[in-house]
Design an enzyme around this catalytic site. Structure first.
Site: not given
Ligand code: EPU
Length: 348
Positions: A175, A248, A344
């Site tokens: 990520r 997320s 994130e």
């Protein structure tokens, strides 16, 4: 698409205007830009460089699905809207496909599967644009963007020129990429090229896919994997068009094998995944869930009731609401497990 601007492009000018961003970020955070432009044509890129004299004052907006926006964004906000998908080459070992940065990611995946350019189906239904996908090296159900990535063309805002970037240039990790660090607003991703391996083989190792009835029968086609991923996501993740969210909200934390073993001793049921380098990824959703945060609300922000890793806008939330909730969750998880969760999305 990735061609240099036509002669005379220097004449392209942009007229930034005030813009409400509330509907342009999937969390639906109340936000406003002082100076907003939509880029529909790469010929407008030199004008962006002129407006944002140093890259730090530029915010590049795709689908707004991985952003926490403040109430007011000073500086230039540029929404990328370049369109186009094409097959560059049918190589014996791979389809080489190019998509413009402003294409919606899911639409692009669906086009590829429809054309028989298989390999992106595990990444179906991820919100956002093609240009935003490399920024956080999107991943789901056993496939990460970097495994299908070939190269990209970006506009270097600071230098005022096009650059071609390989996977190594992008410095992908979980990520994460070069685009999330260092110089915010330095690059605008204009187009991305994918190498989709031939012959195609389904990636079915992820537990949710293994359990899925549609795929249990044997050798599925890419379309069936695509449909299964869509079904699984729709069952677990809120639709941003209905409930504001950014997928997320935390990364799954990576810890050493020793830390994992110590935690597993104290907390039976701990969900973790061994990594190739010997470290372990912990399921942040499980940690948050165990701390009792699933379904809870704090101010105008809340935790999704079917997936604790997803924070949602309960209505009228601003960045302060989301960040207050995020901090409360980080503190609870740290107190119990000694592990610090990292957001994130890009927090502007
Ligand atoms: N879990 C719980 N409670 C929860 C949520 C999860 O106990 O509320 C447990 C699950 O039972 C499972 C484990 O935690 O054992 C992992 O959950 P899941 O398989 O749903 O995936 P995830 O780790 O929560 C990651 C990605 C998602 C991606 C899915 C599927 C990150 C930060 N998230 O979620 O990506 O869709 O795997 O591959 O890596 C995103 O990045 O925005 C995103 C949605």
């Amino acid at each position: 698409m990735s061609n240099p601007p036509a002669e005379g492009a220097a004449l392209h000018s942009l007229s930034p205007a005030v813009q409400d961003l509330t509907r342009l970020n999937t969390l639906g955070l109340v936000s406003r830009a002082d100076a907003f432009v939509t880029l529909a044509d790469p010929a407008q890129l030199p004008a962006v460089s002129r407006l944002a004299r140093d890259g730090s004052s530029l915010l590049v907006l795709g689908g707004g699905s991985n952003l926490v926006l403040p109430e007011r964004v000073a500086g230039l906000v540029a929404r990328v809207a370049f369109k186009g998908v094409r097959l560059l080459e049918a190589r014996p070992d791979a389809w080489l496909v190019e998509a413009a940065g402003g294409e919606t990611w899911h639409g692009f995946v669906e086009t590829c599967v429809g054309q028989g350019w298989d390999g992106l189906e595990n990444l179906a239904l991820i919100p956002g644009t093609v240009g935003a996908a490399p920024v956080q090296n999107i991943g789901a159900y056993g496939v990460e963007l970097q495994e299908r990535f070939h190269s990209l063309t970006a506009w270097d805002v600071r230098e005022g020129r096009y650059v071609e970037m390989s996977a190594a240039d992008c410095r992908f990790s979980y990520r994460d990429s070069v685009f999330k660090h260092g110089e915010p607003g330095r690059w605008i991703i204009v187009s991305v090229r994918f190498a989709l391996p031939r012959p195609w083989r389904p990636v079915l190792g992820y537990p949710d896919l293994q359990r899925h009835a549609r795929l249990a029968a044997g050798a599925p086609a890419a379309r069936q994997v695509f449909d299964a991923v869509c079904e699984i996501r729709r069952a677990k993740l809120p639709d941003p068009a209905v409930t504001g969210n950014a997928g997320s909200f935390f990364k799954n934390p990576i810890v050493s094998a020793d830390t994992r073993d110590a935690l597993a001793g104290r907390f039976p049921g701990l969900v973790s995944y061994a990594q190739a380098d010997g470290s372990c990824k912990l399921a942040a959703g499980w940690l948050i869930d165990q701390c009792g945060w699933k379904g809870r609300t704090l101010g105008a922000a809340g935790v999704h009731d079917r997936q604790a890793l997803v924070l949602v806008n309960r209505g009228g939330a601003g960045a302060a609401d989301i960040m207050a909730l995020a901090r409360a969750i980080q503190d609870a998880v740290f107190e119990r497990y000694g592990v610090r969760l990292e957001p994130e999305p890009v927090v502007v």
